[in-house]
Scaffold this motif. Structure first.
Motif, short mmCIF file in Angstrom:
data_model
loop_
_atom_site.label_atom_id
_atom_site.label_comp_id
_atom_site.label_asym_id
_atom_site.label_seq_id
_atom_site.Cartn_x
_atom_site.Cartn_y
_atom_site.Cartn_z
N PHE A 39 40.49 47.50 34.91
CA PHE A 39 41.85 47.41 35.44
C PHE A 39 41.81 46.99 36.90
CE2 PHE A 39 41.96 50.73 32.18
CZ PHE A 39 42.91 50.20 31.34
N SER A 40 42.85 46.26 37.32
CA SER A 40 43.01 45.91 38.73
C SER A 40 43.86 47.00 39.38
CB SER A 40 43.68 44.55 38.86
OG SER A 40 45.01 44.61 38.40
N PRO A 41 43.88 47.09 40.71
CA PRO A 41 44.69 48.12 41.37
C PRO A 41 46.18 48.05 41.04
CG PRO A 41 43.13 47.21 42.92
CD PRO A 41 43.04 46.38 41.67
N SER A 42 46.71 46.86 40.78
CA SER A 42 48.14 46.76 40.49
C SER A 42 48.50 47.24 39.09
CB SER A 42 48.61 45.32 40.69
OG SER A 42 47.91 44.45 39.85
N VAL A 71 37.80 40.29 37.18
CA VAL A 71 38.26 40.25 38.57
C VAL A 71 38.89 38.90 38.86
CG1 VAL A 71 37.53 40.38 40.98
CG2 VAL A 71 36.54 41.93 39.31
N VAL A 72 38.26 37.83 38.36
CA VAL A 72 38.81 36.48 38.56
C VAL A 72 40.19 36.38 37.93
CG1 VAL A 72 38.51 34.04 37.98
CG2 VAL A 72 36.55 35.38 38.72
N ASP A 73 40.35 36.89 36.71
CA ASP A 73 41.65 36.84 36.05
C ASP A 73 42.70 37.62 36.82
OD1 ASP A 73 40.56 35.28 34.06
OD2 ASP A 73 40.26 36.96 32.67
N ALA A 74 42.33 38.81 37.31
CA ALA A 74 43.28 39.62 38.08
C ALA A 74 43.68 38.93 39.37
CB ALA A 74 42.67 40.99 38.38
N ARG A 104 45.69 35.06 44.48
CA ARG A 104 44.71 35.15 45.57
C ARG A 104 43.42 34.41 45.25
NH1 ARG A 104 44.24 39.91 49.14
NH2 ARG A 104 42.56 38.59 49.77
N TRP A 105 43.26 33.88 44.07
CA TRP A 105 42.04 33.21 43.67
C TRP A 105 41.99 31.81 44.27
CZ3 TRP A 105 37.40 34.13 42.10
CH2 TRP A 105 36.63 33.10 41.57
N GLN A 106 40.85 31.50 44.87
CA GLN A 106 40.67 30.16 45.44
C GLN A 106 39.45 29.54 44.76
OE1 GLN A 106 40.11 31.05 49.54
NE2 GLN A 106 42.23 31.62 49.86
N ASP A 107 39.69 28.44 44.03
CA ASP A 107 38.59 27.77 43.35
C ASP A 107 37.65 27.14 44.36
OD1 ASP A 107 39.26 28.23 40.64
OD2 ASP A 107 40.87 26.74 40.80
N ALA A 108 36.35 27.19 44.04
CA ALA A 108 35.35 26.55 44.90
C ALA A 108 35.53 25.04 44.82
CB ALA A 108 33.95 26.95 44.45
#
Length: 143
Positions: free
Chosen positions: A37-40, A129-132, A138-142
């Protein structure tokens, strides 16, 4: 009884046994599965404080505090934050601003971790984590 009916009865009996075995295996595994689970989403999804769960996200910068072997830090997914308390030695790759997955129990105002896992190299982060992080933007692709 005709041979055709005997075969049909035997096949249905075998399929019934396989179905029962699958049901029993899944019932036994249900108690041993640890969800991520993510914090949200952790407060809405985890109802039982006795249930072992995984919390994942990013360690918030400036949140790491040490008191002997007890460590306090905050895990964030961009939209929610959750304080984590862990007693023990952190992995060498554990840093602020990096991805982390903690195994433990959800308390009223914090997460009590029994185990902390840090990402193992510069490019890896657990898929959960990537999905969350993608859900919160907030995800930034390389590049």
């Amino acid at each position: 009884m005709k041979p055709k009916h005997k075969r049909l009865l035997m096949i249905s009996g075998v399929l019934g046994c396989f179905g029962l075995a699958a049901f029993l295996v899944m019932s036994a595994l249900e108690d041993n599965i640890v969800f991520f689970f993510s914090p949200s989403e952790i407060y809405t999804k985890v109802k039982d404080p006795q249930k072992l769960v995984r919390l994942g996200g990013l360690v918030e910068k400036g949140s790491l505090k040490r008191e002997g072997t007890k460590v306090h830090f905050i895990v964030s997914d961009g939209s929610a934050k959750l304080p984590v308390i862990y007693e023990g030695i952190l992995p060498d790759l554990f840093r602020e601003g990096q991805g982390v997955v903690s195994l433990g129990y959800l308390k009223k105002d914090h997460f009590e971790a029994q185990d902390v896992l840090a990402k193992h190299d510069e490019n890896y982060m657990p898929p959960e984590v990537v999905d969350a992080l993608k859900k919160t933007g907030r995800w930034q692709d390389a590049e």
